[in-house]
Structure formats: structure tokens, C-alpha cells
Design a protein around this motif. Sequence first.
Motif, mmCIF file in Angstrom:
data_model
loop_
_atom_site.group_PDB
_atom_site.id
_atom_site.type_symbol
_atom_site.label_atom_id
_atom_site.label_comp_id
_atom_site.label_asym_id
_atom_site.label_seq_id
_atom_site.Cartn_x
_atom_site.Cartn_y
_atom_site.Cartn_z
ATOM 1 N N LYS A 17 1.168 -1.027 -0.167
ATOM 2 C CA LYS A 17 -0.145 0.278 -0.072
ATOM 3 C C LYS A 17 0.568 1.207 0.283
ATOM 4 O O LYS A 17 0.516 2.020 -0.745
ATOM 5 C CB LYS A 17 -1.328 -0.071 1.294
ATOM 6 N N SER A 18 1.539 1.129 1.208
ATOM 7 C CA SER A 18 2.605 2.991 1.063
ATOM 8 C C SER A 18 3.180 2.786 0.075
ATOM 9 O O SER A 18 3.618 3.661 -0.309
ATOM 10 C CB SER A 18 3.941 3.005 2.708
ATOM 11 N N THR A 19 4.299 1.497 -0.560
ATOM 12 C CA THR A 19 4.892 2.270 -1.682
ATOM 13 C C THR A 19 4.616 2.619 -2.959
ATOM 14 O O THR A 19 5.038 3.164 -4.094
ATOM 15 C CB THR A 19 5.039 0.812 -2.219
ATOM 16 N N ALA A 30 4.581 8.309 2.293
ATOM 17 C CA ALA A 30 4.490 6.999 3.443
ATOM 18 C C ALA A 30 5.868 6.310 3.774
ATOM 19 O O ALA A 30 6.507 6.000 2.871
ATOM 20 C CB ALA A 30 3.310 6.057 2.496
ATOM 21 N N ILE A 31 5.648 5.764 5.282
ATOM 22 C CA ILE A 31 7.075 5.299 5.101
ATOM 23 C C ILE A 31 6.360 3.496 4.687
ATOM 24 O O ILE A 31 5.442 2.998 5.147
ATOM 25 C CB ILE A 31 7.783 4.820 5.964
ATOM 26 N N THR A 32 7.600 3.222 4.239
ATOM 27 C CA THR A 32 7.354 2.165 3.703
ATOM 28 C C THR A 32 8.859 0.716 4.549
ATOM 29 O O THR A 32 9.859 1.056 5.055
ATOM 30 C CB THR A 32 7.783 0.849 2.410
ATOM 31 N N THR A 38 3.611 -0.402 9.777
ATOM 32 C CA THR A 38 4.731 0.581 9.865
ATOM 33 C C THR A 38 4.114 1.782 9.784
ATOM 34 O O THR A 38 4.448 2.796 10.215
ATOM 35 C CB THR A 38 6.119 0.781 9.194
ATOM 36 N N THR A 39 2.649 1.004 9.242
ATOM 37 C CA THR A 39 1.820 2.532 9.148
ATOM 38 C C THR A 39 0.921 3.187 10.942
ATOM 39 O O THR A 39 0.109 2.147 10.777
ATOM 40 C CB THR A 39 1.186 2.446 7.840
ATOM 41 N N ARG A 40 1.485 3.592 11.751
ATOM 42 C CA ARG A 40 0.742 3.465 12.601
ATOM 43 C C ARG A 40 0.304 5.090 12.127
ATOM 44 O O ARG A 40 -1.177 5.299 12.790
ATOM 45 C CB ARG A 40 1.816 4.538 13.463
ATOM 46 N N GLN A 57 -5.740 7.441 0.729
ATOM 47 C CA GLN A 57 -5.690 7.650 2.162
ATOM 48 C C GLN A 57 -5.239 5.971 2.343
ATOM 49 O O GLN A 57 -5.788 4.629 1.830
ATOM 50 C CB GLN A 57 -6.904 7.917 2.407
ATOM 51 N N ASP A 58 -4.651 5.370 2.496
ATOM 52 C CA ASP A 58 -3.724 4.771 2.966
ATOM 53 C C ASP A 58 -4.493 3.668 3.809
ATOM 54 O O ASP A 58 -4.323 5.245 5.251
ATOM 55 C CB ASP A 58 -1.746 4.583 3.386
ATOM 56 N N THR A 59 -4.578 3.535 3.956
ATOM 57 C CA THR A 59 -5.667 2.429 5.752
ATOM 58 C C THR A 59 -5.393 1.699 6.082
ATOM 59 O O THR A 59 -5.183 0.547 5.796
ATOM 60 C CB THR A 59 -7.161 2.258 5.209
HETATM 61 MG MG MG Z 1 2.304 1.115 4.645
#
Ligand code: MG
Length: 289
Positions: A17-19, A30-32, A38-40, A57-59
Motif C-alpha cells: 500500500k505505502s509503496t 508514506a513510509i515503507t 509500520t503505518t501507525r 488514503q492508506d488505511t
Molecule cells: Mg504501509
Amino acid sequence: MFKSGFVTIIGKPNSGKSTLLNRIIGSKVAITSPKRNTTRNRIRGIYNTDDYQIIFQDTPGFLKSKSSLDEMMLSRIKESLKGVDVILYLIPFWQTIDEAYLERVGAIGKGTKKILLLTKVDKADTKEEVLKKLLWAQDQKIFDSVIPVSARKDINIDSLMKEIKESMEEGEAMYDREQITDMSDNLYVAEIIREKLLFNLRDEVPHGVFVKVERMELEDSKLLIDAEIIIDRDSTKGIVIGKGGLMLKKIGTESRKDLEEYFDEKIFLNLFVKVRKNWQNKDSIIREV
Ligand code: MG
Ligand code: GDP
């Protein structure tokens, strides 16, 4: 005619997702990480062109319950999807999609375009394995479309964007058209440093680490940043600092490189390592973050 809208990205940890978000926005919002969860923080990435503003939105953790669909779950899903124009479901192309999952997706209803993304297809040995999955997914008749993608190798991201744009409706920009994320600069800096920590230390440092930016000032066209790396155990301190301070230096250098690119300024980054026992249980510290 200007168009705008919302896209939600859904998928298990590590599905990419983040990538994907970073690839679409064209910058690291977003951090990967190869580690899970990792997605806090919920992160919005904002895609801007002359004609569009699309908010992604990264959920994390969405649709994760294993139990079959109940009313409560259903209403919660629907509530959280209000105003969303497109949902992207991410799954690495080799993973199976179970019945319960399909049931949930099917329940979301019309009005929201559902796109299944078979991710990381750069890892496929043959085209056939991806094609087989693609045909299977199309057969389920639950998704409006199924697209094999690779965010890493930029495969089919253009086609995906084309599909998404077709679902956008006439509307105004909701954010400044220069803005690419709704995250504050402080939070962004903290997330980048945390990413470097997780990458370099993998399993040696638990997720019980947080980064707090203490100072950020622009002085003579240099951005001065002081940040604290807060850990909950004395034993981790040595690992984060490393032999002769080498690890901390590496984390600092890598963070600085990303931050200079993002802010387009020369960066002076000072990192401090602090131990605060049980910070995870201390409300007051968490609220400060
Ligand atoms: Mg992520
Ligand atoms: P998230 O947890 O769903 O946000 O997943 P991430 O975007 O953090 O990615 C998880 C891991 O998969 C990272 O190590 C990424 O580098 C890797 N990854 C993501 N997208 C791709 C891709 O298109 N191809 C390959 N080979 N790896 C990918």
C-alpha cells in the motif's frame, strides 16, 4: 472542468500500500518497510495535476476481521467509506483471496468503484501465473476491474490512474494544489527517521520506538532539525547508537538524504537517543507525538 475525489487503499500489511501511494504521488509520503504494521498514522497522499486533485488514503488494518460479515461490521465499513469514490484492494498476486473477503467487498455496494490490484507482479516468473489469477478474479464479478501492477517497477500504474480518473467527478480542490500530503512537517520528519530505524535494525529494535521532533528551524537557508529517538529499554540504546556511533550516524545520513530531497533545503539533523521506560503505556507521552 476540474475534478476531484477520494481513493481508499486497502490491503493486508505488506501488500504494498505505502509503496503504491508513494509511486502515485511521486514522492515519499508514506513510509515503507519489509516489517509489518509500520503505518501507525493514517496518511493522506494528494495527487495534483492541472485538471485533478485526488486524495489517497492508506488505511491500515481494514477488513481484517476473520469472522464472517455481521451487521455491525457492515455498517462500520459503510460508514468509513462515505464519500469515497474508488477503493483499491491490494493483494500480492500469488496470495489467495478467501470467501469471507469477497463477501465483504461485495457488500460495499454500488457507487464506489472497486479495483483489485494484484501487486508485486515484477516478482512473477511467468506471465501465465499472473494471468491465471487475473482471470479468476474477473470471474468473481465483484470488482469493477482487476489490474496487475508493480509499484516498484512502475508496471500498469498509468492504466490504474486512468481508471481512477474516470471515476472522479467535477469538484473543487480540497487541499492546496501544491500540497502532497496532509501530514505535518514534524510528523513527516519523524516518520522518515523511524523508517530508517526499522530498516537498519530490523528485528533488533521492537516497534516500541518512536521519534519526536524537538526543533525545526530554517536558518540561513539551512533547515536545522533536532529529533529524539525514544526507546523503552536500556538494552536497545547501544544497538541504536552502534559501535562508535556508527549506526546512529548511518540512520542520520539516510534520513538527511530523504529530507533534503523532500524539503529541497540543506538539512542539519541532530539525533538524540533517549530511554523512557514503558512509554507505550504512558498516555502523556503518546499524546505529545
Ligand atoms: Mg504501509
Ligand atoms: P504496506 O504494509 O501494505 O504499506 O506495504 P509496503 O508498501 O510497506 O511494502 C511492503 C514490502 O513489499 C516492502 O519491502 C516493499 O519494498 C515491498 N514491495 C512493495 N511494492 C512492491 C512491488 O511492486 N514489487 C516488489 N518486488 N516489492 C514490493
